[in-house]
Scaffold this active site. Structure first.
Site, mmCIF file in Angstrom:
data_model
loop_
_atom_site.group_PDB
_atom_site.id
_atom_site.type_symbol
_atom_site.label_atom_id
_atom_site.label_comp_id
_atom_site.label_asym_id
_atom_site.label_seq_id
_atom_site.Cartn_x
_atom_site.Cartn_y
_atom_site.Cartn_z
ATOM 1 N N GLY A 185 0.828 -1.210 0.000
ATOM 2 C CA GLY A 185 0.000 0.000 0.000
ATOM 3 C C GLY A 185 0.860 1.256 0.000
ATOM 4 C CB ILE A 187 2.276 4.779 4.160
ATOM 5 C CG1 ILE A 187 1.188 3.955 4.833
ATOM 6 C CG2 ILE A 187 1.766 6.132 3.683
ATOM 7 C CD1 ILE A 187 0.841 4.427 6.221
ATOM 8 C CE LYS A 188 0.979 -1.474 5.584
ATOM 9 N NZ LYS A 188 -0.365 -1.089 5.221
ATOM 10 C CG ASN A 189 8.888 -0.818 5.455
ATOM 11 O OD1 ASN A 189 8.264 0.146 5.887
ATOM 12 N ND2 ASN A 189 9.581 -1.627 6.238
ATOM 13 C CG LEU A 190 8.542 -2.610 -2.420
ATOM 14 C CD1 LEU A 190 9.806 -3.430 -2.626
ATOM 15 C CD2 LEU A 190 7.393 -3.269 -3.149
#
Ligand SMILES: *Cc1c(COP(=O)(O)O)cnc(C)c1O
Length: 373
Positions: A185, A187-190
């Site tokens: 999503g 704002i996830k790390n990827l």
């Protein structure tokens, strides 16, 4: 070339672009193939290669990954799923989507993760699956309890939405034998913009998720198929990952080593800056192994500090309000003292790759002042 212009660094979270994402999207737009395509399949191959696993199945979100993984694990009505209340509401909604009952459990306030003992204490004859949440990027692989869970036919379906790239000892999350669900999503790390991935344990689970994500259609459609029909073999949803989103993920994956290093550096910077503050406890991360997703503290003055920092434009957040206290999940409410305390005391500080050491200094100084006032 579109790179991330520095947003207000005091935001709680933000995606970070490396510059190749927009060109990758433009290429897909020009190709005319926006849905599931070779680009989606290349993203699956690259994620499987990164993890060193035989297969990975791309879906449209982390929520879709959890929904399809639970179905692939055979979880359905009449069974119960153990899940920490301390998670994003998506984890719980995915369990409701398969018609199972929810058994909320507490977490260890030091890590916000479940422990093997908390899981053991909650297992009943109705338990079909446990969904540990790898909170903030911490690995919570339940290795010590796996044997017992397997013997009782209980699946471990990991919510690894926070934990892409993290390790538990030598194992990258997703390689330790659980059915693992990632979110890509915003704002996830990827990030893919929106997206998710299921790491199946068996070829059968992979086939099931592939059918579920394409409306239950088992055979190729459209120009790929030389037939006048297609076969709908069972239940399914529109859950495939679009090529547009996969292209963003592919570009992000090329830079994941930098992402991991930057997030670790920022987290350590916060840790050192926070050390002198009384009455805050840093929620610890094994930063040498995890790729941190959040930087969180516990403080009994949370509400006051939250208001004071927001008034200064600093985007503090709360991950998460406990799910067992949400109206939608009231049927499964129980007493979870550690979770309720965390729900009152936890505060997420701004944490994303646009932050500089100076920004962190500003946040921690403001935090110290809010605590002292
Ligand atoms: C983001 C997230 C999800 C859901 O992923 P989406 O891609 O937003 O659907 C599930 N669980 C946790 C813990 C998350 O943070």
């Amino acid at each position: 070339m579109i790179t991330s212009t520095k947003p207000d660094a005091r935001r709680n979270a933000s995606p970070y672009l490396y510059g190749q994402e927009a060109a990758a999207v433009a290429q897909v737009l020009e190709s005319g193939q926006y849905g599931h395509s070779d680009v989606t399949e290349e993203f699956e191959h690259r994620i499987a290669e990164f993890l060193g696993v035989p297969d990975a199945v791309a879906v449209s979100s982390g929520t879709a990954a959890l929904h399809t993984a639970l179905l692939a694990a055979g979880v359905g009505p009449g069974s119960e799923v153990i899940v920490p209340s301390m998670t994003f509401c998506a984890t719980v909604q995915a369990i409701l989507a398969v018609g199972a009952a929810v058994r909320f459990i507490d977490v260890d306030p030091a890590t916000l993760c479940v422990t093997e003992q908390l899981v053991r204490d909650a297992v009943t004859d109705a338990t079909a699956a446990v969904v540990p949440v790898l909170f903030g990027g911490r690995a919570a692989d339940l290795m010590g309890a796996r044997g017992e869970l397997n013997a009782r036919g209980i699946a471990v379906v990991e919510d690894a939405a926070h934990a892409f790239g993290s390790r538990s000892g030598p194992h990258l999350v997703g390689t330790a034998g659980a059915l693992t669900c990632f979110s890509f999503g915003p704002i996830k790390n990827l990030t893919c913009g929106q997206g998710g991935m299921v790491i199946p344990r068996t070829p059968e689970e992979a086939d099931t998720v592939r059918r579920l994500r394409l409306l239950g259609v088992q055979e190729p459609q459209g120009e790929r198929a030389n037939t006048t029909t297609y076969r709908v073999g069972g239940f399914g949803m529109r859950y495939q990952l679009s090529a547009i989103n996969a292209a963003i993920g592919l570009a992000q994956l090329d830079h994941f080593a930098t992402t991991a290093d930057t997030r670790r550096h920022l987290w350590r910077t916060y840790r050192d800056a926070l050390a002198p503050l009384d009455s805050v406890t840093l929620v610890d991360v094994d930063v040498d192994n995890a790729v941190p997703h959040l930087c969180q503290i516990l403080t009994p003055h949370r509400d006051r500090v939250f208001t004071a920092l927001r008034a200064r434009g600093i985007g503090v957040g709360v991950h998460y309000p406990p799910n067992h206290l949400q109206p939608a999940f009231a049927a499964w409410r129980r007493l979870l003292p550690a979770t309720e305390r965390v729900g009152r005391e936890v505060l997420s500080l701004p944490f994303h790759q646009h932050l500089t050491e100076t920004d962190i200094d500003v946040v921690v100084t403001a935090l110290g002042q809010a605590l002292a006032s």
